[in-house]
Motif scaffolding. Structure first.
Motif, PDB file in Angstrom:
ATOM      1  N   ASP A  63       0.840  -1.204   0.000  1.00  0.00           N
ATOM      2  CA  ASP A  63       0.000   0.000   0.000  1.00  0.00           C
ATOM      3  C   ASP A  63       0.873   1.252   0.000  1.00  0.00           C
ATOM      4  O   ASP A  63       1.891   1.322   0.693  1.00  0.00           O
ATOM      5  N   THR A  64       0.462   2.237  -0.804  1.00  0.00           N
ATOM      6  CA  THR A  64       1.153   3.522  -0.819  1.00  0.00           C
ATOM      7  C   THR A  64       0.641   4.371   0.339  1.00  0.00           C
ATOM      8  O   THR A  64      -0.557   4.571   0.499  1.00  0.00           O
ATOM      9  N   THR A  66       5.995  10.353   1.116  1.00  0.00           N
ATOM     10  CA  THR A  66       5.292   9.132   0.716  1.00  0.00           C
ATOM     11  C   THR A  66       6.249   7.959   0.582  1.00  0.00           C
ATOM     12  O   THR A  66       7.451   8.124   0.363  1.00  0.00           O
ATOM     13  N   SER A  67       5.698   6.761   0.683  1.00  0.00           N
ATOM     14  CA  SER A  67       6.448   5.523   0.493  1.00  0.00           C
ATOM     15  C   SER A  67       5.439   4.392   0.341  1.00  0.00           C
ATOM     16  O   SER A  67       4.231   4.637   0.219  1.00  0.00           O
ATOM     17  N   LYS A  68       5.943   3.149   0.362  1.00  0.00           N
ATOM     18  CA  LYS A  68       5.080   1.970   0.321  1.00  0.00           C
ATOM     19  C   LYS A  68       5.377   1.068   1.510  1.00  0.00           C
ATOM     20  O   LYS A  68       6.517   1.021   1.992  1.00  0.00           O
ATOM     21  N   LYS A 101      -3.208   6.506   4.039  1.00  0.00           N
ATOM     22  CA  LYS A 101      -3.076   6.108   2.637  1.00  0.00           C
ATOM     23  C   LYS A 101      -3.132   7.339   1.748  1.00  0.00           C
ATOM     24  O   LYS A 101      -3.833   8.316   2.044  1.00  0.00           O
TER      25      LYS A 101
END
Length: 537
Positions: free
Chosen positions: A274-275, A284-286, A324
């Motif tokens: 999930d981002t 941001t990342s995953k 998210k």
């Protein structure tokens, strides 16, 4: 305390596994004084075989000394443990009891009925899934019934059991039960957050009718007993599984090869891949993995304590919120919230407080009181301050932007507490209604706002004495120690400093002085008393 089971002797590990995986229901009892809240909990534990023999023997002994039920055992003493509670026959503090049946685990909060302990009731209700509101069948829906129902709805409790108690005193009259039911439903329609699931049960907590065992004296009642409702009410759907929020409580860095972000998921579901976005930084990342003590998970959901590892090395620290990317909360410095005030000193607009949101903290003020809510009638009124046990809709201004949601949507990121900066005591609880308008940001600061912020009335104080300079310096020091904001000035610039909200001390005469103090024969204490008498401080 756990129920009896054959597995305890046959396979204790299997029993513990089953017990661990049971669904947990948190509920509270509330209502008017002497409606039988503590007695009901005692009866619930007694009839469910949840009282040890030595406990029962002690209660039987105490009933003869402190009981209020005549020759019958006073089961209220199980939860009314304070000496003051037993002497007065009332509940003062919130008492918690733990037990389980074959179907569920339970945590009970027995909350006070007195109006002066409304803050205790709000504290007990803040973590509950269900509220049992007791009504004395003789008196019907009372002021405290409405008060506690409103607070329960305000705190997001969706399931309510209206326990019409002491029906034995009215021979279990079906007509009286139906009348109380209609009165309560008429009131419930007016609540801001309408209670979505309401059950009504006629009972006698003293004798046990319809508590655990079905009553033979109310043959006309075909509904569930209280215990059957508690074991079957559906609470799983109450969790928000749509909007993912993880307030970061701790950054776990045991070695160079691992960096995880720990916390309890407030709402939603998360899976590897999930981002995500970290707020307020917006990096941001995953999600790389979901780590727990028992091993990695394929997904995690609201209520689980987890550690997330990310694919990228981004800066996240305690107090940040992981969400998210396609579902963001509001991030802002102004919000509207319902406040429950919990201390003797009133809430004053403009006064600085510390506020704690989930795992983050900031300073802020209540910039505006929209209205007070009369929890007895639900009427709204204007006010300059909020007193002990009162509830108000207010505007809160924060020193820094924080991510937040509406409390009705996500309680975990929609609630905050207000902390006194001097004593570090929690003095208020807030439930966020939504973001506040920023349209007032450029409006001039009024003299009234400055007076509220400094807790003083701006004024020019002329001090007349032979040693006026020394007296003025002493007054300045004394006011500083009292937390007031004063300044020593000349006659020429006194008015400018007064307009800034200060108490201006001028040695000798002053044009346009609001107060003139003859200080030759006066002590500093008496001069301070004079300023207090005239409403300056």
């Amino acid at each position: 305390m756990s129920h009896q089971s054959d597995l305890i002797a046959a396979d204790i590990l299997e029993y513990l596994k089953q017990h661990e995986n049971k669904e947990l229901l948190r509920f509270l009892t509330c209502g008017n004084v002497d409606d039988g809240k503590s007695t009901l909990i005692g009866r619930l534990l007694h009839d469910s075989k949840m009282i040890y023999e030595d406990q029962l023997a002690a209660i039987e002994k105490d009933s003869a000394k402190s009981g209020t039920t005549g020759e019958k055992i006073d089961l209220a003493l199980l939860v009314d443990g304070l000496q003051a509670e037993r002497e007065q026959g009332i509940t003062i503090d919130v008492a918690y009891r733990y037990f389980s049946t074959a179907k569920r685990k339970f945590i009970i909060a027995d909350t006070p009925g007195h109006e002066q302990y409304t803050r205790n009731m709000a504290t007990g209700a803040s973590t509950c899934d269900l509220a049992i509101i007791l009504i004395d069948a003789r008196y019907g829906v009372q002021t405290q019934t409405k008060r506690h129902s409103f607070i329960a709805s305000l705190l997001g409790i969706k399931h309510v059991v209206v326990a019409v108690n002491k029906m034995d005193l009215l021979d279990f009259s079906e007509e009286r039960f139906n009348q109380i039911r209609e009165d309560y439903l008429a009131f419930a329609k007016n609540l801001n957050l309408e209670l979505s699931d309401i059950h009504f049960v006629p009972m006698s907590a003293l004798d046990g009718d319809n508590v655990v065992e079905r009553s033979t004296r109310a043959a006309w009642y075909t509904g569930q007993t209280l215990m059957e409702i508690l074991e079957s009410v559906e609470i799983a759907k109450d969790k928000n599984l749509e909007n993912f929020r993880l307030p970061v409580q701790y950054v776990n860095r045991p070695n160079l090869d691992f960096r995880g972000f720990c916390g309890t998921i407030a709402s939603g579901i998360v899976k590897p891949g999930d981002t995500i976005m970290a707020l307020p930084s917006q990096k941001t990342s995953k999600v790389e993995s979901i780590v727990t003590y028992d091993g990695n998970l394929e997904e995690a959901f609201a209520g689980q304590a987890v550690t997330l590892t990310l694919e990228d090395e981004i800066d996240i620290s305690r107090g940040d919120v992981i969400v998210k990317l396609d579902d963001l909360p509001t991030v802002g410095k102004k919000l509207n919230a319902d406040i429950v005030w919990m201390t003797e000193n009133p809430l004053i607009p403009g006064k600085p407080y510390d506020l704690k949101f989930a795992s983050s903290s900031t300073a802020g003020t209540v910039s505006k009181i929209h209205h007070l809510v009369d929890v007895n009638t639900l009427e709204q009124s204007l006010a300059d301050q909020v007193n002990l046990n009162e509830i108000a809709l207010v505007e809160v201004s924060l020193d820094k932007a924080v991510p937040f949601d509406c409390y009705s949507k996500i309680p975990g990121t929609g609630a905050f507490i207000i902390i006194d900066r001097l004593s570090n005591v929690t003095i208020g609880a807030g439930m966020i209604v939504g973001a506040a308008s920023a349209s007032d940001d450029n409006t001039p600061v009024t003299a009234a706002e400055k007076a509220r912020r400094f807790n003083q009335k701006p004024a020019i104080v002329a001090v007349n004495a032979v040693n006026a300079e020394q007296v003025v310096q002493g007054l300045d020091r004394r006011l500083f120690e009292m937390g007031r904001v004063a300044a020593i000035a000349s006659n020429e610039n006194a008015q400018i400093l007064k307009d800034a909200g200060l108490v201006v001390l001028v040695a000798g005469g002053a044009d346009g002085a609001d107060v003139s103090l003859a200080a030759d024969q006066e002590s500093l204490d008496s001069l301070i008393a004079d300023l207090q008498e005239q409403g300056i401080i």
